[in-house]
Design a protein around this motif. Structure first.
Motif, PDB file in Angstrom:
ATOM      1  N   GLY A  79       0.831  -1.211   0.000  1.00  0.00           N
ATOM      2  CA  GLY A  79       0.000   0.000   0.000  1.00  0.00           C
ATOM      3  C   GLY A  79       0.860   1.253   0.000  1.00  0.00           C
ATOM      4  N   LEU A  80       1.856   1.273   0.880  1.00  0.00           N
ATOM      5  CA  LEU A  80       2.752   2.423   0.953  1.00  0.00           C
ATOM      6  C   LEU A  80       3.509   2.591  -0.371  1.00  0.00           C
ATOM      7  CD1 LEU A  80       4.003   4.690   2.665  1.00  0.00           C
ATOM      8  CD2 LEU A  80       5.719   3.038   3.465  1.00  0.00           C
ATOM      9  N   SER A  81       3.866   1.485  -1.009  1.00  0.00           N
ATOM     10  CA  SER A  81       4.611   1.596  -2.275  1.00  0.00           C
ATOM     11  C   SER A  81       3.756   2.315  -3.322  1.00  0.00           C
ATOM     12  CB  SER A  81       5.096   0.222  -2.753  1.00  0.00           C
ATOM     13  OG  SER A  81       4.083  -0.519  -3.382  1.00  0.00           O
ATOM     14  N   HIS A  82       2.452   2.088  -3.303  1.00  0.00           N
ATOM     15  CA  HIS A  82       1.569   2.798  -4.252  1.00  0.00           C
ATOM     16  C   HIS A  82       1.625   4.307  -4.026  1.00  0.00           C
ATOM     17  CE1 HIS A  82      -0.829  -0.098  -6.660  1.00  0.00           C
ATOM     18  NE2 HIS A  82      -0.356  -0.956  -5.773  1.00  0.00           N
ATOM     19  N   LEU A  83       1.536   4.716  -2.747  1.00  0.00           N
ATOM     20  CA  LEU A  83       1.596   6.146  -2.434  1.00  0.00           C
ATOM     21  C   LEU A  83       2.937   6.732  -2.881  1.00  0.00           C
ATOM     22  CD1 LEU A  83       0.578   8.756  -1.074  1.00  0.00           C
ATOM     23  CD2 LEU A  83       1.500   7.878   1.101  1.00  0.00           C
ATOM     24  N   MET A  84       3.999   5.937  -2.739  1.00  0.00           N
ATOM     25  CA  MET A  84       5.328   6.426  -3.104  1.00  0.00           C
ATOM     26  C   MET A  84       5.440   6.655  -4.613  1.00  0.00           C
ATOM     27  SD  MET A  84       7.555   4.090  -0.456  1.00  0.00           S
ATOM     28  CE  MET A  84       9.183   4.793  -0.784  1.00  0.00           C
ATOM     29  N   PHE A  85       4.956   5.688  -5.405  1.00  0.00           N
ATOM     30  CA  PHE A  85       5.020   5.886  -6.856  1.00  0.00           C
ATOM     31  C   PHE A  85       4.129   7.050  -7.291  1.00  0.00           C
ATOM     32  CE2 PHE A  85       6.744   1.590  -6.607  1.00  0.00           C
ATOM     33  CZ  PHE A  85       7.870   1.765  -7.392  1.00  0.00           C
ATOM     34  N   ALA A  86       2.977   7.190  -6.639  1.00  0.00           N
ATOM     35  CA  ALA A  86       2.062   8.274  -7.003  1.00  0.00           C
ATOM     36  C   ALA A  86       2.636   9.638  -6.637  1.00  0.00           C
ATOM     37  CB  ALA A  86       0.710   8.053  -6.316  1.00  0.00           C
ATOM     38  N   GLY A  87       3.329   9.710  -5.479  1.00  0.00           N
ATOM     39  CA  GLY A  87       3.728  11.010  -4.970  1.00  0.00           C
ATOM     40  C   GLY A  87       5.119  11.498  -5.368  1.00  0.00           C
ATOM     41  N   ALA A  88       6.009  10.568  -5.717  1.00  0.00           N
ATOM     42  CA  ALA A  88       7.401  10.965  -5.939  1.00  0.00           C
ATOM     43  C   ALA A  88       7.598  11.613  -7.308  1.00  0.00           C
ATOM     44  CB  ALA A  88       8.311   9.754  -5.801  1.00  0.00           C
ATOM     45  N   ASP A  89       8.748  12.281  -7.445  1.00  0.00           N
ATOM     46  CA  ASP A  89       9.128  12.852  -8.738  1.00  0.00           C
ATOM     47  C   ASP A  89       9.980  11.870  -9.539  1.00  0.00           C
ATOM     48  OD1 ASP A  89       7.973  15.478  -8.245  1.00  0.00           O
ATOM     49  OD2 ASP A  89       9.516  15.641  -6.696  1.00  0.00           O
ATOM     50  N   ALA A  90      10.740  11.021  -8.845  1.00  0.00           N
ATOM     51  CA  ALA A  90      11.645  10.106  -9.545  1.00  0.00           C
ATOM     52  C   ALA A  90      11.800   8.819  -8.749  1.00  0.00           C
ATOM     53  CB  ALA A  90      13.024  10.758  -9.727  1.00  0.00           C
ATOM     54  N   VAL A  91      12.062   7.711  -9.449  1.00  0.00           N
ATOM     55  CA  VAL A  91      12.357   6.444  -8.781  1.00  0.00           C
ATOM     56  C   VAL A  91      13.775   6.022  -9.185  1.00  0.00           C
ATOM     57  CG1 VAL A  91      11.087   5.156 -10.588  1.00  0.00           C
ATOM     58  CG2 VAL A  91      11.688   4.013  -8.455  1.00  0.00           C
TER      59      VAL A  91
ATOM     60  N   GLY B  53      13.108  -5.913 -14.142  1.00  0.00           N
ATOM     61  CA  GLY B  53      12.785  -4.805 -13.251  1.00  0.00           C
ATOM     62  C   GLY B  53      11.339  -4.397 -13.456  1.00  0.00           C
ATOM     63  N   LEU B  54      10.651  -4.180 -12.362  1.00  0.00           N
ATOM     64  CA  LEU B  54       9.249  -3.765 -12.458  1.00  0.00           C
ATOM     65  C   LEU B  54       9.063  -2.332 -12.002  1.00  0.00           C
ATOM     66  CD1 LEU B  54       7.589  -7.015 -10.992  1.00  0.00           C
ATOM     67  CD2 LEU B  54       7.782  -6.351 -13.401  1.00  0.00           C
ATOM     68  N   THR B  55       9.881  -1.896 -11.014  1.00  0.00           N
ATOM     69  CA  THR B  55       9.598  -0.592 -10.408  1.00  0.00           C
ATOM     70  C   THR B  55       9.839   0.571 -11.370  1.00  0.00           C
ATOM     71  OG1 THR B  55      11.801  -0.511  -9.415  1.00  0.00           O
ATOM     72  CG2 THR B  55      10.054  -1.398  -8.064  1.00  0.00           C
ATOM     73  N   GLN B  56      10.770   0.413 -12.320  1.00  0.00           N
ATOM     74  CA  GLN B  56      10.944   1.496 -13.298  1.00  0.00           C
ATOM     75  C   GLN B  56       9.704   1.625 -14.176  1.00  0.00           C
ATOM     76  OE1 GLN B  56      12.007  -1.499 -13.816  1.00  0.00           O
ATOM     77  NE2 GLN B  56      12.245  -1.990 -15.963  1.00  0.00           N
ATOM     78  N   MET B  57       8.993   0.482 -14.366  1.00  0.00           N
ATOM     79  CA  MET B  57       7.775   0.545 -15.183  1.00  0.00           C
ATOM     80  C   MET B  57       6.624   1.175 -14.403  1.00  0.00           C
ATOM     81  SD  MET B  57       7.951  -2.658 -17.743  1.00  0.00           S
ATOM     82  CE  MET B  57       8.291  -4.106 -16.758  1.00  0.00           C
ATOM     83  N   TYR B  58       6.577   0.893 -13.081  1.00  0.00           N
ATOM     84  CA  TYR B  58       5.582   1.610 -12.267  1.00  0.00           C
ATOM     85  C   TYR B  58       5.872   3.112 -12.360  1.00  0.00           C
ATOM     86  CZ  TYR B  58       5.226  -2.983  -9.858  1.00  0.00           C
ATOM     87  OH  TYR B  58       5.106  -4.306  -9.541  1.00  0.00           O
ATOM     88  N   GLY B  59       7.160   3.458 -12.278  1.00  0.00           N
ATOM     89  CA  GLY B  59       7.555   4.867 -12.357  1.00  0.00           C
ATOM     90  C   GLY B  59       7.051   5.508 -13.640  1.00  0.00           C
ATOM     91  N   LEU B  60       7.261   4.852 -14.769  1.00  0.00           N
ATOM     92  CA  LEU B  60       6.802   5.391 -16.054  1.00  0.00           C
ATOM     93  C   LEU B  60       5.302   5.660 -16.005  1.00  0.00           C
ATOM     94  CD1 LEU B  60       8.726   3.004 -18.508  1.00  0.00           C
ATOM     95  CD2 LEU B  60       9.152   5.451 -18.172  1.00  0.00           C
ATOM     96  N   ARG B  61       4.578   4.677 -15.508  1.00  0.00           N
ATOM     97  CA  ARG B  61       3.117   4.742 -15.486  1.00  0.00           C
ATOM     98  C   ARG B  61       2.605   5.937 -14.689  1.00  0.00           C
ATOM     99  NH1 ARG B  61      -1.239   3.371 -17.473  1.00  0.00           N
ATOM    100  NH2 ARG B  61      -2.847   2.302 -16.311  1.00  0.00           N
ATOM    101  N   TYR B  62       3.358   6.311 -13.623  1.00  0.00           N
ATOM    102  CA  TYR B  62       2.913   7.378 -12.712  1.00  0.00           C
ATOM    103  C   TYR B  62       3.570   8.722 -13.012  1.00  0.00           C
ATOM    104  CZ  TYR B  62       0.508   3.991  -9.723  1.00  0.00           C
ATOM    105  OH  TYR B  62      -0.363   3.044  -9.230  1.00  0.00           O
ATOM    106  N   GLY B  63       4.336   8.799 -14.097  1.00  0.00           N
ATOM    107  CA  GLY B  63       5.033  10.055 -14.376  1.00  0.00           C
ATOM    108  C   GLY B  63       6.074  10.352 -13.314  1.00  0.00           C
ATOM    109  N   THR B  64       6.609   9.289 -12.703  1.00  0.00           N
ATOM    110  CA  THR B  64       7.639   9.374 -11.665  1.00  0.00           C
ATOM    111  C   THR B  64       8.919   8.912 -12.343  1.00  0.00           C
ATOM    112  OG1 THR B  64       5.967   8.911  -9.999  1.00  0.00           O
ATOM    113  CG2 THR B  64       8.253   8.453  -9.367  1.00  0.00           C
ATOM    114  N   LEU B  65       9.744   9.870 -12.754  1.00  0.00           N
ATOM    115  CA  LEU B  65      10.762   9.542 -13.749  1.00  0.00           C
ATOM    116  C   LEU B  65      11.809   8.539 -13.263  1.00  0.00           C
ATOM    117  CD1 LEU B  65      11.360  12.965 -15.521  1.00  0.00           C
ATOM    118  CD2 LEU B  65       9.577  11.241 -15.851  1.00  0.00           C
ATOM    119  N   PRO B  66      11.997   7.448 -14.007  1.00  0.00           N
ATOM    120  CA  PRO B  66      13.005   6.468 -13.621  1.00  0.00           C
ATOM    121  C   PRO B  66      14.426   6.946 -13.881  1.00  0.00           C
ATOM    122  CG  PRO B  66      11.765   5.703 -15.555  1.00  0.00           C
ATOM    123  CD  PRO B  66      11.182   7.027 -15.146  1.00  0.00           C
ATOM    124  N   VAL B  67      15.275   6.810 -12.862  1.00  0.00           N
ATOM    125  CA  VAL B  67      16.714   7.074 -13.004  1.00  0.00           C
ATOM    126  C   VAL B  67      17.373   5.713 -12.810  1.00  0.00           C
ATOM    127  CG1 VAL B  67      18.704   8.302 -12.066  1.00  0.00           C
ATOM    128  CG2 VAL B  67      16.448   9.394 -12.074  1.00  0.00           C
TER     129      VAL B  67
END
Ligand SMILES: Nc1ncnc2c1ncn2[C@@H]1O[C@H](COP(=O)(O)OP(=O)(O)O[C@H]2O[C@H](CO)[C@@H](O)[C@H](O)[C@H]2O)[C@@H](O)[C@H]1O
Length: 477
Positions: A357-369, A379-393
Motif C-alpha cells: 500500500g505504501l509503495s503505491h503512495l510512493m510511486f504516485a507522490g514521488a518525482d523520480a524512482v 525490473g518492475l519498479t521502473q515501469m511503475y515509475g513510467l506509469r505514474y510520471g515518476t521519472l526512472p533514473v
C-alpha cells in the motif's frame, strides 16, 4: 475465445498467494495475459504452511505416493481468477518460515523440496490430471522449476514441449553430485554437456540444457547472460544454446498500477493533481523537500546497487533533493539507509519492511524512482515509475536499458525521453545522473514533457503476451 493450447506453469511463488520478489508478480500475471491470446494456463506451486488452509475443500487431481520421503497430493482451485494447483506434501512444505529458508538459514532439503515440485510438474505434463486436463507445454520458472524440463527430457518420449524462463541467474539451485540418484536423475547424464556443474548439480543448468526453449525477461538480459560479467558461470551453457534463447519483457498490471486508481487519482490530463499525492507522501515520511523527491522501493541487496546511495546522496540533498526508501534485505544496507535518515532529517525517510500500500503512495507522490542495479533481468519498479510520471533514473543494464529512453539531447530533441539512464553502475555515473535529474527538474517545460512521454509509454502485458503466445505456438507446432 477458442483455446489454442494448454500450459502448465511451475514456480515457487505466485501473487497473491506468496511473494518474495518480482517472480511472483510475473507468474501471477501470465495466466490472464496468455488467456487473452487463447492459451489456458494452470500454475503449480507448493502448498506452503500459510497456503494449506486456502486449499481446504479443493479437489485432488493428482497423487504421487513416493515424493522424496512422503506423499504428495495436487489440489486444484481458483485464486484471484487464476487456476491454481497446490502441491500438498507436508513433509516438504508444511513448516514455519519462508519458502526457501527458516530461522536457521536456507532449508537444508531445498534440493529435494523443489525437485519434488519439478517431478510432479513433469508427471502432470506427461500424464495429465484426474479432471481430464492435459497440458501441451510445460513452462518452468527459475531454479525452483529447473529440474522439470530435465525430468521430462530424461523420461519416456513425449509430445509435451518445455520452456524455462530465467528471472534471475544469481540463484542456481546447487546440490552435491552425491544427490544425483536421490534426485532421480540419470547417472549417464552427469557430464559437462548435461547435468554436471562445477563438480555438482544445478537445477537451473539442468533446465537450461534440457528445455526446448529458454527465455529471459528482457532482450538485453538475454544478450548479457551470454557474457561472463552477467552469466554467473552459466554464460557458456546459455551461449551454446543461443538459437533457443529469447528475451521477452515483463509487463505490469495496468489496472492495479494506475494513477487513476489511487486514493488521490490523477491522469495525464490532470497531472497537476499528482501534487496531492506528493504532499501525502511527505507527510507519511515526515519530509519537506524543495527539489525533486526520489524514492527507492526494493529488496536491499547488492544486485540493486543500494550501497551506492550513501556516496551520491549528500550532493543530491545539498542541491534540494530528498529521498524516501522502502525495502528490506541485507542488514548492513538497512543500517546504511537508517543512518542516512538520521543524518538528513526532513530530507530522507526510511521504512524497513514490505508494504504494498505504501509503495503505491510512493510511486504516485514521488518525482523520480531510483534503480541503480548492477544487473536487472527486467525490473518492475521502473515501469511503475513510467506509469505514474515518476521519472526512472536507472542503470543501463538488462530490462532497465530496454524500458527507459534517456533524456540526453537526442532523446529530448526527438521528444521521446522517458527518464535517465546511466552507465556503468558506479557512484560517479549515478551521481552524474542525479545532477542531470536536478537540471531537468529545474526546467518545468522539459520536465513536464518527459513526464508525459513516460506516462504514455506502454508497460502492459499485451505485446509480451503475444510474444509468449508466438513462442508457445511455435513449440507446440
Ligand atoms: N519493501 C517493499 N515493499 C513493497 N513492495 C516491494 C518492496 N520491495 C520490493 N517490492 C516489490 O517487489 C517487486 C520487485 O520486483 P523487481 O522486478 O523489481 O525485482 P526482483 O529482483 O524481485 O525480481 C526478479 O524477477 C523479476 C521478474 O521477472 C525481474 O523483473 C527482476 O529483474 C528480477 O531481479 C516489485 O513489484 C516491487 O514494487
Amino acid at each position: 475465445m477458442e483455446i489454442r493450447g494448454r500450459v502448465l506453469s511451475v514456480a515457487s511463488e505466485c501473487v497473491p498467494l506468496l511473494k518474495t520478489g518480482g517472480l511472483a508478480d510475473v507468474v501471477g500475471a501470465l495466466p490472464a495475459a496468455l488467456a487473452a491470446e487463447g492459451w489456458q494456463m494452470r500454475v503449480l506451486m507448493p502448498a506452503y504452511r500459510s497456503l494449506r488452509g486456502r486449499a481446504e475443500g479443493w479437489a485432488e487431481v493428482f497423487r504421487e505416493p513416493d515424493l522424496f520421503g512422503g506423499e504428495g497430493r495436487v489440489l486444484a482451485g481458483e485464486v484471484a481468477g487464476n487456476a491454481m494447483l497446490l502441491l500438498d506434501a507436508p513433509h516438504l512444505y508444511d513448516r514455519d518460515g519462508g519458502p526457501y529458508s527458516g530461522p536457521g538459514g536456507d532449508w537444508t532439503d531445498n534440493a529435494q523440496r523443489f525437485a519434488a515440485l519439478s517431478w510432479v510438474a513433469a508427471r502432470i505434463a506427461r500424464e495429465g490430471l484426474a479432471d481430464g486436463w492435459r497440458p501441451d507445454l510445460l513452462h518452468a520458472h527459475d531454479w525452483q522449476g529447473g529440474f522439470a524440463p530435465a525430468y521430462l527430457a530424461y523420461g519416456p518420449p513425449t509430445d509435451v514441449k518445455s520452456v524455462i524462463t530465467v528471472h534471475n541467474i544469481a540463484f542456481q539451485g546447487w546440490a552435491p553430485a552425491s544427490m544425483l540418484g536421490a534426485l532421480r536423475l540419470p547417472y549417464e547424464e552427469f557430464h559437462a554437456e548435461a547435468l554436471e556443474y562445477f563438480g555438482g548439480l544445478s537445477s537451473l543448468k539442468a533446465g537450461l540444457v534440457t528445455a526446448d526453449a529458454i527465455t529471459t525477461v528482457s532482450p538485453t538480459y538475454a544478450a548479457e547472460l551470454m557474457r561472463p560479467e552477467f552469466g554467473m558461470g552459466l554464460q557458456g551453457v546459455i551461449a551454446a544454446r543461443a538459437d533457443r534463447v529469447s528475451g521477452i519483457l515483463n509487463g505490469v498490471d495496468t489496472a492495479v498500477w494506475s494513477p487513476e486508481a489511487e486514493e488521490r487519482p490523477y491522469a495525464l490530463r490532470s497531472l497537476k493533481r499528482k501534487a496531492e499525492s506528493r504532499a501525502a507522501l511527505c507527510t507519511a515520511f515526515t519530509l519537506d523537500v524543495p527539489g525533486p523527491l526520489a524514492i527507492v522501493v526494493s529488496r536491499l541487496t547488492d544486485q540493486k546497487g543500494i550501497d551506492l546511495i550513501p556516496s551520491v546522496l549528500p550532493d543530491f540533498i545539498a542541491a534540494g533533493g530528498g529521498l524516501a526508501v522502502l525495502g528490506s534485505g541485507d542488514p548492513a544496507l538497512e543500517g546504511a539507509m537508517r543512518a542516512l535518515e538520521m543524518r538528513f532529517p526532513g530530507r530522507v525517510g526510511v521504512r524497513i519492511g514490505y508494504d504494498e500500500g505504501l509503495s503505491h503512495l510512493m510511486f504516485a507522490g514521488a518525482d523520480a524512482v531510483l534503480v541503480p542495479s548492477r544487473f536487472e533481468p527486467c525490473g518492475l519498479t521502473q515501469m511503475y515509475g513510467l506509469r505514474y510520471g515518476t521519472l526512472p533514473v536507472v542503470a543501463a543494464v538488462g530490462g532497465l536499458a530496454d524500458t527507459v529512453i534517456t533524456a540526453n539531447p537526442a532523446g529530448l530533441a526527438a521528444g521521446v525521453a522517458t527518464g535517465i539512464t546511466f552507465h556503468p553502475t558506479d557512484a560517479a555515473a549515478f551521481g552524474q545522473a542525479l545532477r542531470q535529474l536536478l537540471a531537468l527538474y529545474a526546467d518545468p517545460v522539459q520536465w513536464g514533457q518527459v513526464q508525459r512521454n513516460a506516462m504514455k509509454h506502454p508497460v502492459g502485458w499485451e505485446s509480451s503476451a503475444a510474444a509468449y503466445a508466438a513462442l508457445y505456438a511455435r513449440l507446440a507446432g
